[in-house]
Scaffold this motif. Sequence first.
Motif, PDB file in Angstrom:
ATOM      1  N   THR A 178       0.807  -1.219   0.000  1.00 55.20           N
ATOM      2  CA  THR A 178       0.000   0.000   0.000  1.00 55.20           C
ATOM      3  C   THR A 178       0.843   1.273   0.000  1.00 55.20           C
ATOM      4  O   THR A 178       0.545   2.231  -0.718  1.00 55.20           O
ATOM      5  N   TYR A 179       1.916   1.285   0.768  1.00 54.39           N
ATOM      6  CA  TYR A 179       2.686   2.522   0.931  1.00 54.39           C
ATOM      7  C   TYR A 179       4.035   2.491   0.218  1.00 54.39           C
ATOM      8  O   TYR A 179       4.900   3.317   0.490  1.00 54.39           O
ATOM      9  N   GLU A 181       6.609   3.221  -2.757  1.00 52.74           N
ATOM     10  CA  GLU A 181       6.722   4.351  -3.678  1.00 52.74           C
ATOM     11  C   GLU A 181       7.214   3.870  -5.040  1.00 52.74           C
ATOM     12  O   GLU A 181       8.206   4.364  -5.575  1.00 52.74           O
ATOM     13  N   ASN A 185       2.529  -0.278  -5.575  1.00 55.53           N
ATOM     14  CA  ASN A 185       1.426   0.306  -4.811  1.00 55.53           C
ATOM     15  C   ASN A 185       0.115   0.320  -5.595  1.00 55.53           C
ATOM     16  O   ASN A 185      -0.931   0.684  -5.065  1.00 55.53           O
TER      17      ASN A 185
END
Length: 214
Positions: A178-179, A181, A185
């Motif tokens: 989810t997080y 970069e 994601n």
Amino acid sequence: MNKIAYMGIDIHFSRISDLDHRKGLLFLHEYDLPYTDLSVLDGIIITNHIDEYYLLEHETILLSYLEQGGVIFCLAEKSLPWLKQIPEWKRSPIPLKDRELNIESTDNGLFEGVRTADLEYRKGVRGFFSRGYFDNVSSGSKVLITDQSQKTIVYVDRESTNGTIYAGAGTDMYRIYTYEENTANRVGLQMLESIRKEARRIKGGRTHEYCADC
């Protein structure tokens, strides 16, 4: 837009956030399965944080949901014969630091634009995507991700039931990236989109028409 259930036992890292709620997820406590109307859901994500003995006892509920055209995305390291349509999980003999992924295909947008290297590594460490694989997936299944030994890690099955089964070999694809970069994601959101596209296809009665490469 109907909700998608994220099912597991009630422990901290199985619960969902405000962001998850905004994406249309709801947490389904596994032990509430017999008391839940699954027909109102676009799909069910079965996490790796489950009580397999309880699912074995209540397998008919999941089977009924599938036979009525439901969509299940199973991410569990399955070792008991609930949902026999999904093979049991096997641990890969390849060390995690050496295991490679191959995206063989996309499906309803799942893995579209995602780089394999971004799935293989998190913060420079390899091996988070999956520790295992499936043997003997049904012949009509579409394989989406393999390892370098051509063992199946993620696939989709539209033939074993009246619904659709996506299965990943013990990987929480929704939550883990989810997080990040990088392109990884995208995976969580594309999972939800693929489930919803599949639900719309089934509910629209086009049981043999789907976008294999979109």
